[in-house]
Scaffold this motif. Structure first.
Motif, PDB file in Angstrom:
ATOM      1  N   SER A 292       0.952  -1.095   0.024  1.00  0.00           N
ATOM      2  CA  SER A 292       0.149   0.035  -0.062  1.00  0.00           C
ATOM      3  C   SER A 292       0.915   1.308  -0.047  1.00  0.00           C
ATOM      4  O   SER A 292       2.043   1.168   0.434  1.00  0.00           O
ATOM      5  N   THR A 293       0.174   2.280  -0.620  1.00  0.00           N
ATOM      6  CA  THR A 293       1.092   3.612  -0.473  1.00  0.00           C
ATOM      7  C   THR A 293       0.738   4.262   0.744  1.00  0.00           C
ATOM      8  O   THR A 293      -0.125   4.489   1.308  1.00  0.00           O
ATOM      9  N   PRO A 294       1.851   4.661   1.424  1.00  0.00           N
ATOM     10  CA  PRO A 294       1.828   5.488   2.670  1.00  0.00           C
ATOM     11  C   PRO A 294       1.022   7.014   2.387  1.00  0.00           C
ATOM     12  O   PRO A 294       1.154   7.641   1.301  1.00  0.00           O
ATOM     13  N   GLU A 295       0.165   7.376   3.123  1.00  0.00           N
ATOM     14  CA  GLU A 295      -0.570   8.423   3.203  1.00  0.00           C
ATOM     15  C   GLU A 295       0.225   9.613   2.653  1.00  0.00           C
ATOM     16  O   GLU A 295      -0.179  10.764   1.963  1.00  0.00           O
ATOM     17  N   THR A 296       1.249   9.902   3.363  1.00  0.00           N
ATOM     18  CA  THR A 296       1.894  10.916   3.270  1.00  0.00           C
ATOM     19  C   THR A 296       2.539  11.072   2.009  1.00  0.00           C
ATOM     20  O   THR A 296       2.715  12.417   1.543  1.00  0.00           O
ATOM     21  N   GLU A 297       2.922  10.079   1.197  1.00  0.00           N
ATOM     22  CA  GLU A 297       3.161  10.281  -0.205  1.00  0.00           C
ATOM     23  C   GLU A 297       2.205  10.604  -1.071  1.00  0.00           C
ATOM     24  O   GLU A 297       2.369  10.897  -2.489  1.00  0.00           O
TER      25      GLU A 297
ATOM     26  N   VAL B  44       4.275   6.730 -12.398  1.00  0.00           N
ATOM     27  CA  VAL B  44       3.476   7.603 -11.443  1.00  0.00           C
ATOM     28  C   VAL B  44       4.411   7.693 -10.229  1.00  0.00           C
ATOM     29  O   VAL B  44       4.614   6.691  -9.538  1.00  0.00           O
ATOM     30  N   VAL B  45       4.768   8.927  -9.789  1.00  0.00           N
ATOM     31  CA  VAL B  45       5.721   8.954  -8.691  1.00  0.00           C
ATOM     32  C   VAL B  45       5.300  10.472  -7.942  1.00  0.00           C
ATOM     33  O   VAL B  45       4.564  11.087  -8.311  1.00  0.00           O
ATOM     34  N   SER B  46       5.737  10.177  -6.577  1.00  0.00           N
ATOM     35  CA  SER B  46       5.522  11.407  -5.506  1.00  0.00           C
ATOM     36  C   SER B  46       6.902  11.775  -5.297  1.00  0.00           C
ATOM     37  O   SER B  46       7.995  11.039  -5.012  1.00  0.00           O
ATOM     38  N   ALA B  47       7.276  13.280  -5.273  1.00  0.00           N
ATOM     39  CA  ALA B  47       8.363  13.677  -4.991  1.00  0.00           C
ATOM     40  C   ALA B  47       8.252  15.014  -3.811  1.00  0.00           C
ATOM     41  O   ALA B  47       7.310  15.719  -4.243  1.00  0.00           O
TER      42      ALA B  47
ATOM     43  N   GLU C 127      14.130  15.326  -1.956  1.00  0.00           N
ATOM     44  CA  GLU C 127      14.542  14.853  -0.646  1.00  0.00           C
ATOM     45  C   GLU C 127      13.754  13.533  -0.343  1.00  0.00           C
ATOM     46  O   GLU C 127      14.370  12.730   0.595  1.00  0.00           O
ATOM     47  N   ASN C 128      12.677  13.256  -0.941  1.00  0.00           N
ATOM     48  CA  ASN C 128      12.019  12.091  -0.814  1.00  0.00           C
ATOM     49  C   ASN C 128      11.330  11.769  -2.260  1.00  0.00           C
ATOM     50  O   ASN C 128      10.571  12.642  -2.894  1.00  0.00           O
ATOM     51  N   LEU C 129      11.409  10.445  -2.468  1.00  0.00           N
ATOM     52  CA  LEU C 129      10.805   9.985  -3.944  1.00  0.00           C
ATOM     53  C   LEU C 129      10.292   8.635  -3.778  1.00  0.00           C
ATOM     54  O   LEU C 129      10.829   7.896  -3.130  1.00  0.00           O
ATOM     55  N   ALA C 130       9.199   8.565  -4.275  1.00  0.00           N
ATOM     56  CA  ALA C 130       8.357   7.300  -3.881  1.00  0.00           C
ATOM     57  C   ALA C 130       7.729   7.012  -5.249  1.00  0.00           C
ATOM     58  O   ALA C 130       7.074   7.852  -6.146  1.00  0.00           O
ATOM     59  N   VAL C 131       7.763   5.796  -5.804  1.00  0.00           N
ATOM     60  CA  VAL C 131       7.229   5.252  -6.977  1.00  0.00           C
ATOM     61  C   VAL C 131       5.808   4.730  -6.752  1.00  0.00           C
ATOM     62  O   VAL C 131       5.781   3.827  -5.700  1.00  0.00           O
ATOM     63  N   LEU C 132       4.729   5.395  -7.003  1.00  0.00           N
ATOM     64  CA  LEU C 132       3.391   5.043  -6.905  1.00  0.00           C
ATOM     65  C   LEU C 132       2.879   3.971  -7.866  1.00  0.00           C
ATOM     66  O   LEU C 132       1.973   3.267  -7.554  1.00  0.00           O
TER      67      LEU C 132
END
Length: 606
Positions: A3-8, A78-81, A107-112
């Motif tokens: 699952s994707t953390p809500e913060t991202e 699809v990413v969150s940065a 400073e923070n990168l996540a692949v959604l």
């Protein structure tokens, strides 16, 4: 399963919003990777969403995990940065991007979500066919031009709704499953399962229902509604389209024109398109006489001239025979057209023949005032002078003529005029010419069926002073109809309706619609007219066309999210498609297919 953390997912801004005012802020963006470049170890990610693109910078020295992930990114993932906004270094700013003055130090990168290699890059759609773009429309929508068009369509739609709301109109939804009333284009039919052997029709417009709403006392109605017509397609036509539908009670033509002109005025202001203080009004007869069409493009002059009387006395047999047969000899003058080469003129002649003309006669006016060309030898000096005067032709100009029955002559010359206007650069993208065309004929003669048919629809009211002509000369009856034209395109049309049952019956009689037929097709409306119908009228605008023209796009498909092709198909879903036998059996329908190798019968086969 992960699952994707809500913060991202808690983005702080859209990708097109960041400016120098955001420098120093910590932000989070979510979107699609438009591009990912490695320059000397520093990775630059262009992150895209609906609002635009922002550059995200990843340094190898900042965070090893973030850098490793950035190196693995591919286009359309699809990413969150998240990171800090800073000014781009001097010389690295991009004035072509709204966010070109800033970048985010990641400073923070996540692949959604990852993406398979896409069939085409949405930012370079010219490398693929339109068919491919329609098949993968969800990818095409990521393209900024299409995204922007859909966003602007939303704003135009809201602007229209807000205007009519402020004017006291009530939006009412009318049925999609209704009765077929085959007047005009073909209906899309929907079989009924519960009453087998019967069919609904998808509405070509809510015409009858909005009249019933006026009889019901709603006073002012509007609706932004889907409509359906089973007709041949082109760049400005789709089988399903969106209509701004309007109806008003206790009004004249001038009232309807005034209120609905106001709607287009606010749309034009929203789109930064000039709108005149007073819109020009042309009668139908004036438009046909000067432009050969009821949709005249007034961005340039080049009016048409009737030279039938002059043709009667010429030695040019084509002209003379058409004139003697009560046809129409008409022409236009292309200013500076004497510079056209013979191959250019031959191309224009072929263009006219493709539209149904037998050919194109022409004559250039030389510097000494004499004529050269296909007509020159057939006219005496006096006749040449008379022809030049009638055509307002000067040295250096080229006169072009078509001779045929009136409908063909006007149609061909109207198209030729528009072609010349574009080819000669007379209708620039910064020119906007609005006009109303009024006093349309109520009826036209159907040569095939040998009867009168309605030019608009059979509920359009005739001008009061022309009603008596229904008995003696129906072709001369003018209607209370009006169209709004912009740059040669009809944006909308409407009319004041017949509210008197006796006048409606007289129109039906003229159309040779029997009482039995009128009851079968329109009985519910005729009944309603008997119970206190107010004088009423309205208009319908094509929303798709409005957006297309306001945004200066070449096709309706450029402003519709999921359009059909010119053959009526949907490459995305594969519609229309066969259905299984169980569904057909429920509807008591059989599909009859011809033997292999034999064509299906034509649409009009008995």
């Amino acid at each position: 399963m992960s699952s994707t953390p809500e913060t991202e997912l808690r983005r702080t801004h859209m990708c097109g919003e960041l400016t120098s005012e955001n420098i120093g802020q910590v932000v989070r963006l979510c979107g699609w990777v438009s591009s990912c470049r490695n320059h000397g170890g520093v990775i630059f990610i262009n992150l895209r969403d609906r609002e635009g693109v922002t550059q995200v910078l990843v340094n190898p020295s900042d965070d090893e995990q973030v850098y490793k992930l950035a190196k693995a990114l591919r286009n359309e993932w699809v990413v969150s940065a998240a990171g800090t906004v800073r000014a781009r270094p001097e010389g690295m700013r991009n004035p072509k991007m709204p966010t070109g003055d800033v970048e985010i130090v990641c400073e923070n990168l996540a692949v959604l979500n990852r993406a398979d290699p896409v069939p085409f890059e949405p930012d370079i759609p010219e490398k693929v066919s339109e068919e491919t773009r329609l098949k993968y429309r969800y990818i095409d929508i990521r393209r900024s031009e299409l995204t922007g068009a859909l966003v602007m369509r939303h704003r135009i739609t809201k602007c229209i709704r807000d205007y009519y709301d402020a004017e006291g109109f009530i939006e009412v939804e009318t049925p999609f499953l209704t009765k077929s009333t085959p007047e005009g284009a073909r209906d899309f039919l929907v079989p009924s399962r519960m009453q087998q052997g019967t069919f609904y029709a998808l509405p070509q417009s809510p015409q009858l229902f909005k009249q019933l709403l006026m009889i019901g006392g709603m006073d002012k109605y509007m609706q932004i509604v889907r409509c359906f017509r089973d007709e041949d397609l082109r760049a400005d036509r789709q089988p399903e389209f969106t209509q701004v539908d309007v109806e008003m009670s206790f009004v004249t033509c001038q009232d309807v024109i005034r209120v609905n002109e106001g709607a287009m005025r606010v749309v034009a202001k929203l789109c930064d398109v000039p709108f005149p203080e007073t819109v020009k009004v042309l009668s139908y007869d004036h438009a046909m006489r000067d432009f050969g069409t009821d949709r005249p493009d007034l961005r340039f002059e080049m009016t048409l001239h009737d030279v039938t009387d002059l043709a009667k006395g010429s030695d040019f047999k084509v002209f003379a025979s058409v004139a003697d047969a009560k046809g129409l000899v008409k022409g236009l003058t292309a200013k500076g057209g004497a510079a056209f080469t013979r191959s250019q003129i031959d191309g224009l002649a072929e263009f006219c023949r493709e539209l149904g003309a037998k050919g194109l006669a022409w004559a250039k006016v030389l510097d000494d005032g004499t004529l050269s060309g296909s007509l020159a030898k057939f006219f005496t000096a006096d006749k040449c002078d008379a022809l030049k005067a009638a055509m307002d032709a000067q040295p250096g100009d080229c006169m072009m003529f078509v001779a045929d029955e009136p409908k063909t002559t006007n149609k061909v010359l109207a198209a030729l005029r528009c072609k010349l206007g574009k080819d000669m650069g007379l209708c620039g993208r910064d020119l906007w010419a609005w006009c109303w065309v009024v006093d349309f004929p109520l009826l036209e003669w159907d040569q095939l069926e040998q009867r009168w048919s309605a030019c608009h629809h059979p509920f359009t009211a005739p001008l009061d002073e022309d009603v008596h002509l229904l008995d003696s000369d129906p072709g001369k009856v003018r209607s209370k109809a009006y169209d709004l034209i912009l740059n040669g395109t009809e944006l909308g049309g409407g009319s004041v309706r017949i509210h008197d049952v006796s006048v409606q019956k007289k129109v039906f009689d003229t159309l040779k619609i029997s009482e039995q037929e009128s009851r079968a097709k329109f009985g519910f409306l005729l009944d309603a007219l008997r119970f206190g119908a107010p004088p009423h009228g309205g208009i319908a605008f094509g929303l798709d066309r409005i957006v297309m023209i306001m945004l200066q796009r070449d096709s309706l498909r450029d402003v519709i999210a999921f359009p059909k092709t010119t053959s009526g198909g949907c490459p995305l879903t594969g519609a229309p498609a066969a259905v299984d036998d169980k569904q057909l059996a429920e509807l008591d329908i059989r599909v009859i297919r011809p033997p292999a190798g034999l064509p299906m019968p034509p649409d009009d086969a008995g």
